[in-house]
Enzyme design. Structure first.
Site, PDB file in Angstrom:
ATOM      1  N   GLU A 319      11.028  61.603  25.136  1.00 41.96           N
ATOM      2  CA  GLU A 319       9.064  60.906  25.760  1.00 41.96           C
ATOM      3  C   GLU A 319       9.836  61.175  26.937  1.00 41.96           C
ATOM      4  O   GLU A 319       8.780  59.956  26.945  1.00 41.96           O
ATOM      5  CB  GLU A 319       8.213  61.371  25.054  1.00 41.96           C
ATOM      6  CG  GLU A 319       8.543  61.974  23.573  1.00 41.96           C
ATOM      7  CD  GLU A 319       7.380  61.403  22.744  1.00 41.96           C
ATOM      8  OE1 GLU A 319       6.703  59.742  22.692  1.00 41.96           O
ATOM      9  OE2 GLU A 319       6.605  61.708  22.081  1.00 41.96           O
ATOM     10  N   CYS A 403      -1.968  60.333  19.004  1.00 42.12           N
ATOM     11  CA  CYS A 403      -1.760  59.132  20.361  1.00 42.12           C
ATOM     12  C   CYS A 403      -2.702  59.489  21.148  1.00 42.12           C
ATOM     13  O   CYS A 403      -3.455  59.050  21.634  1.00 42.12           O
ATOM     14  CB  CYS A 403      -0.563  58.803  20.020  1.00 42.12           C
ATOM     15  SG  CYS A 403       0.265  59.722  21.209  1.00 42.12           S
TER      16      CYS A 403
END
Length: 798
Positions: A319, A403
């Protein structure tokens, strides 16, 4: 208590880690509780957040067992199986934070009581010394696999204990601001004290830094609230020790000390949070070394690593940020959380430097790569935000790693707090949306009422009503796009002859002033009834990327005002990836008040390219319709692209349906990604991960399969496979072996009589020819390596 109330007057409603008081900062934010949005564009988003997103997040916290984790931690048992993620607690904290922001502008006693009930569960889970980490506490003998055998042991890798603390503090401060209740704040202070006693350089303490940054920002806020310097010292300790502990990894920005860093690397969310924390610590301590470091890193991002949408993080591997100029489109990660982190970071840089270029990046991110992460109704979310799709991307109502939805919960209600700021006798007007605001300048009240149809129009009116006659400067940001600048670098440039202008008037008369750091300053004595009118020319613009951005070569993008546009399948009866844009395109705009909560479309004449069944290329004139990027993926799955081909080598002519494309597809592991194996996209080389792929992770050492089933018997004699392999960082490798089978007349699977070996080259065409078979189905059987999964980009049959 008196100290607490005084400090809260500085931070009230300064949303989450997005904003801080002016302690150390040259510029003071105007809190979002002082700004009432009356805007149709942002008003709709705020309403959706309040009525849909926040209630949804609370319901998902209950449905997915996040509340149960606290109940179990209050009554530990070795019988509990600890699942989920080690940071699941934070989704509860973040949702409370967002709800608390919402309650400050829209009081809700029922919601307040509900949060009280949740906090009862949270408080009961806290250990006597303040430690609160349900992933360990619910079953200390067999905690979460990421937790380690003792506290802080795996903090720098996977445990997220300090990440939990950071989000707890953020939520607790917001809750106190909203309700005046210390319930959550006391819980957070106890956990912060626990961490402060356990971590440090003193004998008996452990030396660790957060594996996932955010505690640095939160501890700065806790210092401001309580006045206890030990929290600021701990935040600074976390920054100063990074790069000196046992973990030295670019993924978590610990490959070198923070003061020596000059490039954005690793996990983009962690990076953005750390850079924001560095700004906070610098502002509060006066340590300019942090400022110099984040200035260098910011320059690296805006010149080499920023997407046109304001997104950051190029690759799903970690990521993370990619290499300089590595900005793929279809595989762009651009995590929603990373966009939020980018806003926080740029906002802090503005507070430090007072330069509009930071708000230019902030605005680009806000209107494009951030709000694309949540649907218009507030009920579904993107985790990554790609700039191109062939239908494999869909918003979802929640994720196992949730998240992004919970981060959206706490960010959207804070948006009004970014509009204005104050320094000495100057008011900064940074964002344009209809609102009324109460601002203090030199201790005196000023009311501002802003009226606009931005981002659809460049016309803005600001009614200024001071309490009595006052002398101050109104500093109005003139956006970079008005100054013919896409971003504050040459990463993107306008590629048309348009030279936009702007006009500012006071009480109907033109006002002359030079720009200073991108702000048009109107300094005068103000009185009740004064009005400023602003006009920014707002036309569709053509954008080109720096030639070093390989993914965008031969392509253009289209913008209007702060909005990046995209072409999507529902608006066009041809493949939007097949277009060839005119060398000198002209555009028409069309208002669509009933489409996707109201928007402005952009239309242009272009050509669409197609191959017929004999491979002959044909061209037809078409009208291409584009919508704002944030609004895509609301009408089903299909093609979308931001970067539009303007050269032949960049376009993808539409091809006739293939045998694989018309077959019924099944597999041993059916996921949305399975459609990618027949989308016609193949890698350029073994290192090309910019296109969709399918894999069997986390299975390893197993035999897996994919089947194409035909409506009518077909004669097949050739098969080509492109294997996916993400070595050395990922877990997918080319398989140990593979075979092809066909279904005989008795519906039994038979191996094909192949004349070539089964190839195992990654990123290349592994073609097998075999004796022709007439069949209703063909099967690919894959034997995975003992310790790795396998995956593939494409499986073609002829």
């Amino acid at each position: 208590m008196k100290r607490l109330l005084i400090c809260l007057s500085f931070v009230t409603s300064l949303a989450g880690f997005a904003q801080t008081r002016n302690g150390g900062y040259a510029i003071t934010p105007v809190p979002f509780t002082s700004v009432k949005v009356t805007d149709s564009f942002w008003g709709q988003r705020l309403k959706a957040s309040r009525e849909v997103t926040i209630p949804l997040a609370f319901s998902k916290c209950k449905e997915t067992g996040r509340y149960d984790n606290f109940v179990k931690a209050a009554h530990p048992s070795k019988e509990y199986k600890v699942g989920g993620y080690s940071f699941d607690d934070t989704d509860v904290y973040k949702t409370i934070e967002g709800a608390s922001y919402s309650m400050q502008t829209f009081p809700d006693k029922k919601l307040e009581q509900y949060i009280d009930s949740v906090l009862t569960l949270v408080a009961a889970a806290q250990e006597p010394d303040g430690y609160l980490y349900t992933a360990r506490t619910m079953n200390p003998e067999h905690p979460h696999e990421w937790a380690g055998t003792k506290r802080w042991e795996k903090e720098e890798v996977l445990s997220h204990e300090l990440y939990d603390l950071g989000h707890m503090i953020e939520g607790a401060v917001a809750h106190y601001q909203a309700t005046g209740k210390r319930t959550f704040l006391n819980i957070a202070i106890k956990y912060a004290d626990c961490a402060e006693k356990a971590i440090g350089n003193n004998p008996g303490q452990v030396v660790v830094v957060p594996g996932h940054q955010i505690a640095e920002m939160a501890l700065c806020k806790l210092y401001i609230i309580t006045g206890q310097k030990k929290y600021l010292d701990l935040a600074k300790f976390f920054l100063d020790k990074r790069g000196y502990t046992t973990i030295k990894d670019a993924y978590s920005q610990s490959d070198k000390p923070v003061l020596e860093q000059n490039e954005a690397v690793g996990h983009a969310v962690r990076a953005g949070y750390m850079y924001s924390g560095m700004a906070d610590v610098a502002a509060l301590t006066g340590d300019t070394g942090y400022i110099h470091a984040i200035d260098r890193i910011w320059d690296n991002v805006v010149t080499k690593k920023l997407y046109i949408t304001g997104g950051i993080g190029a690759t799903n591997s970690g990521e993370a940020f990619g290499a300089n100029y590595e900005l793929p489109n279809m595989s762009a990660y651009c995590e929603t959380c990373a966009a939020i982190a980018n806003v926080f970071w740029n906002y802090r840089l503005f507070l430090l430097h007072g330069d509009s270029k930071y708000f230019d990046v902030l605005e680009r991110t806000l209107y494009n790569g951030l709000i694309s992460g949540v649907s218009l109704d507030g009920g579904t979310f993107f985790y990554p935000n790609p700039l191109e799709s062939v239908g494999q991307h869909h918003r979802q109502p929640w994720f196992g790693c949730a998240c992004c939805p919970s981060n959206i919960c706490r960010f959207i209600p804070s948006i009004p707090g970014y509009v204005y700021a104050v320094k000495d006798n100057s008011i900064y007007v940074n964002l344009f949306m209809s609102n009324s605001a109460e601002v203090k300048v030199n201790g005196k009240d000023v009311k501002l009422v802003q009226s606009t149809d931005y981002p659809w129009s460049g016309n803005i009116r600001i009614a200024v009503t001071p309490k009595g006659r006052q002398v101050f400067a109104l500093k109005i940001r003139v956006p970079g796009w008005v100054q013919n600048e896409v971003v504050p670098s040459n990463l993107y440039t306008f590629a048309d002859p348009i030279r936009p202008g702007y006009i500012l008037k006071v009480n109907g008369k033109p006002f002359s002033s030079s720009l200073e750091k991108g702000y048009f300053s109107i300094s005068r004595q103000w009185k009740k009834g004064d009005e400023v009118t602003i006009h920014f020319d707002m036309e569709p613009r053509v954008v080109k990327a720096n030639a070093k951005v390989e993914a965008d070569r031969g392509r253009i993008a289209v913008e209007r005002g702060p909005l990046v546009y995209c072409a999507e399948w529902p608006d066009n009866n041809f493949s939007v990836r097949s277009v060839l844009m005119n060398r000198k395109p002209t555009f028409a705009i069309e208002q669509k008040p009933d489409l996707l909560c109201g928007l402005t479309e952009i239309k242009t004449s272009t050509q669409a390219l197609n191959y017929d069944e004999n491979g002959k290329l044909s061209v037809r004139d078409v009208t291409l319709t584009m919508i704002p990027y944030y609004a895509w993926s609301h009408r089903g799955s299909g093609e979308m692209t931001v970067w539009l081909p303007q050269s032949m080598d960049a376009t993808s002519p539409k091809t006739p349906p293939t045998l694989a494309g018309q077959a019924r597809l099944s597999a041993s592991n059916m996921t949305n990604a399975i459609s990618s194996i027949r989308d016609g996209l193949v890698p350029k080389n073994e290192g090309d991960h910019s296109i969709p792929y399918y894999h069997w992770w986390p299975k390893v050492g197993t035999t897996e399969w994919v089947v194409y089933e035909f409506k009518q018997p077909q004669t097949v004699s050739l098969s080509t496979i492109y294997w996916y392999d993400d070595a050395p960082w990922g877990d997918c490798r080319v398989p140990q072996s593979w075979k092809l089978y066909y279904k005989d007349d008795n519906s039994n699977w038979q191996p094909v009589a192949n004349t070539r070996s089964y190839g195992l080259e990654k990123g290349e065409a592994n073609t097998v020819s075999f004796a022709p078979v007439k069949t209703t189905a063909i099967k690919l059987e894959v034997v995975q390596q003992e310790k790795n999964s396998a995956g593939l980009f494409e499986w073609q049959v002829e």
